[in-house]
Every structure is written in structure tokens, then in C-alpha cells.
Design an enzyme around this catalytic site. Sequence first.
Site, PDB file in Angstrom:
ATOM      1  N   HIS A   1      12.940  -2.434  -1.047  1.00 35.27           N
ATOM      2  CA  HIS A   1      12.081  -1.686  -1.973  1.00 35.27           C
ATOM      3  C   HIS A   1      12.574  -1.471  -2.429  1.00 35.27           C
ATOM      4  CE1 HIS A   1       8.996  -0.124  -4.436  1.00 35.27           C
ATOM      5  NE2 HIS A   1       8.225  -0.744  -3.985  1.00 35.27           N
TER       6      HIS A   1
ATOM      7  N   GLY B   1       0.913  -3.234  -6.228  1.00 39.18           N
ATOM      8  CA  GLY B   1       1.834  -1.711  -5.589  1.00 39.18           C
ATOM      9  C   GLY B   1      -0.048  -1.514  -5.326  1.00 39.18           C
ATOM     10  N   GLY B   2      -0.231  -0.101  -6.567  1.00 39.53           N
ATOM     11  CA  GLY B   2      -1.506   0.829  -7.231  1.00 39.53           C
ATOM     12  C   GLY B   2      -2.437  -0.432  -6.976  1.00 39.53           C
TER      13      GLY B   2
ATOM     14  N   GLU C   1      12.210   1.771  -3.860  1.00 36.33           N
ATOM     15  CA  GLU C   1      11.731   3.879  -3.345  1.00 36.33           C
ATOM     16  C   GLU C   1      12.597   3.815  -2.474  1.00 36.33           C
ATOM     17  OE1 GLU C   1       7.942   3.432  -3.097  1.00 36.33           O
ATOM     18  OE2 GLU C   1       7.555   3.170  -5.315  1.00 36.33           O
TER      19      GLU C   1
ATOM     20  N   TRP D   1       0.773  -1.314  -0.186  1.00 38.73           N
ATOM     21  CA  TRP D   1      -0.190  -0.061   0.091  1.00 38.73           C
ATOM     22  C   TRP D   1       1.469   1.136  -0.090  1.00 38.73           C
ATOM     23  CZ3 TRP D   1      -4.250  -1.326   4.308  1.00 38.73           C
ATOM     24  CH2 TRP D   1      -4.867  -2.263   3.242  1.00 38.73           C
ATOM     25  N   LYS D   2       2.445   1.403   0.123  1.00 39.18           N
ATOM     26  CA  LYS D   2       3.661   2.343   0.417  1.00 39.18           C
ATOM     27  C   LYS D   2       2.464   3.354   1.616  1.00 39.18           C
ATOM     28  CE  LYS D   2       4.657   1.807  -4.269  1.00 39.18           C
ATOM     29  NZ  LYS D   2       5.399   1.833  -5.599  1.00 39.18           N
TER      30      LYS D   2
ATOM     31  N   GLU E   1      11.811  -6.557  -8.819  1.00 39.48           N
ATOM     32  CA  GLU E   1      10.456  -5.742  -9.241  1.00 39.48           C
ATOM     33  C   GLU E   1      11.568  -4.897 -10.181  1.00 39.48           C
ATOM     34  OE1 GLU E   1       6.979  -5.053  -5.919  1.00 39.48           O
ATOM     35  OE2 GLU E   1       8.926  -3.280  -5.391  1.00 39.48           O
TER      36      GLU E   1
HETATM   37  C1  PEP Z   1       5.780  -1.859  -5.487  1.00 43.31           C
HETATM   38  O1  PEP Z   1       5.485  -0.944  -4.987  1.00 43.31           O
HETATM   39  O2  PEP Z   1       6.144  -2.480  -5.232  1.00 43.31           O
HETATM   40  C2  PEP Z   1       5.045  -1.971  -6.744  1.00 43.31           C
HETATM   41  C3  PEP Z   1       5.363  -3.389  -7.784  1.00 43.31           C
HETATM   42  O3  PEP Z   1       4.070  -1.092  -7.524  1.00 43.31           O
HETATM   43  P1  PEP Z   1       3.332  -1.110  -9.075  1.00 43.31           P
HETATM   44  O4  PEP Z   1       2.328  -2.397  -8.739  1.00 43.31           O
HETATM   45  O5  PEP Z   1       2.002   0.137  -8.599  1.00 43.31           O
HETATM   46  O6  PEP Z   1       3.840  -1.239  -9.990  1.00 43.31           O
END
Ligand code: PEP
Length: 255
Positions: free
Chosen positions: A96, A234-235, A98, A7-8, A167
Site C-alpha cells: 500500500h 478506504g474511507g 502508505e 479499514w487502515k 491506487e
Molecule cells: C486505500 O487506502 O486503499 C484507499 C483507496 O483509500 P480511500 O478510498 O479512502 O481513498
Amino acid sequence: MLIAGNWKMHLTLDAATALAAAVADAVAPLHAHEAGVAVALCAPFPFLHAVAQAVAGSGVTVGAQDVSAHAEGAYTGETSAAMLVSVGCTYAIVGHSERRQYHGESDTLVADKAAAALANGLTPIVCVGETLDERRAEQVEAVVGRQLDAAARRLGDDLARAVIAYEPVWAIGTGETATPEQAQAVHAFLRYRLAEALGTGAADAVPLLYGGSMKPINAAELLAQPDVDGGLVGGASLDASSFAALIAAAVATSA
Ligand code: PEP
């Protein structure tokens, strides 16, 4: 298989508990657990306890998005693995992109966080992945191999108890997804590196998740790849029906 939502830094307490309850309701008829598909929600720290309560008894599990490398002590602002377990967490995402990018987390720190998680009963979801420049420079295997090796060196045989998430940084939150072939190629490489560290049997049992703009529309093809054992999402995890559709794709794939 494991489908983990990340969910970030989104939502408020009310919205987080409502989303968790909606996910639990939407997932119930899919019988994901019976199909061998585990589901996790990686929520912001302040919501973890409430989210764990909202999904209690549903089979949906809870994870954090980070964890301290330290067990306990004078580390202001940090959250330990034991604290996370005490509020109902099963998983913690570590490394991650980020956090690597905006918080300067090194391979060594990420490996230390994974070790701290395992030492306290938490399963780390160790993220690896290359940037677009690194892909263009044909450095994909060098980069993800270096990131995985750091964890392997630190964890030894305990690496077998981790989850690895591939990722590609260029696919996170961009709407751009790795093709199923691109994902499979990197996953096969990671499996090979895991086998070098752990032996083939143990390497085969380590879940390798794909993450990067995974959505209901592309999930089935990605999850059908032989070395893709789930997704870090994520999204699409911020909407209960999208997330449930992804889980339905995982259930259909594992049937
Ligand atoms: C994530 O943040 O791990 C991710 C994969 O984000 P998204 O699915 O939004 O690309």
C-alpha cells in the site's frame, strides 16, 4: 470482481466487530457471491480473528493490511502469512502506498511479501500507483510498470494467483478520484504487462482493482470499465451502508 475494504488504522475491537457484522447483514440481501462479487474486509491485525468470527458463514472474507516477508522466526513485531491464515484471513494487502511512503517499503520487499503470502495460502493484493508529481511528469506507466515487474520477477507464474490494485497516490483519501478513463487507461496497461509475464488467458483472470476515493457515487462508472475488476476502498468501507452501496454497484455492474 472483488470489493475489498481497507479499514487502515481505525476502530476499536467493539467497533470493528460491530462494523463487520453490519457489513455481513447489509451484504446478505445483495447475493454478491452468486453475482460473482467477492467481498473482503482488511482489518487491523488485533481485530482480524474477531472480524473473521463476526462474518463467518456470510461469504464475506477477511484480509490483513500487511504481512511479513519472512515465514517465521526472530522478527519482533512482524506477523507471518501463516499466522494470518490461522486467524481466518484470505487476503493480505502488500505495498500500500502508505507503507511505501511512511515505512520505506521497496518494490523488492513488497514482492517478497507477496511471495510469502502466496507460499502460505494467502492471496496478496499488490498495490501499485503513481504520485501526483509522477503523473505530471508523465511517468505513470514507468512507475506502475516498475512496481508490477518487481512482483512478476519474484513470483513468476504465481503472479496469476495475486490480485493487483491500482491506487493512484493522489487519489487516496483525498476525495479526488481518477476518472473512469484514467483508471481504464492504467488498468489496460497493467493487463498488457500481465499478459507479457503470464500470457493473455492468465492475465485476463488476474483481478485488477481500482482504489482511490471510490464511493457509492462514482463506483458504478469505475467498475463498468472493461479492465476494472473491483475496488480497494478506504474511507467508504468504514460505513456499512456506504460499503454495501458500493457492493450493490458491483453486483449491478457484473449482472
Ligand atoms: C486505500 O487506502 O486503499 C484507499 C483507496 O483509500 P480511500 O478510498 O479512502 O481513498
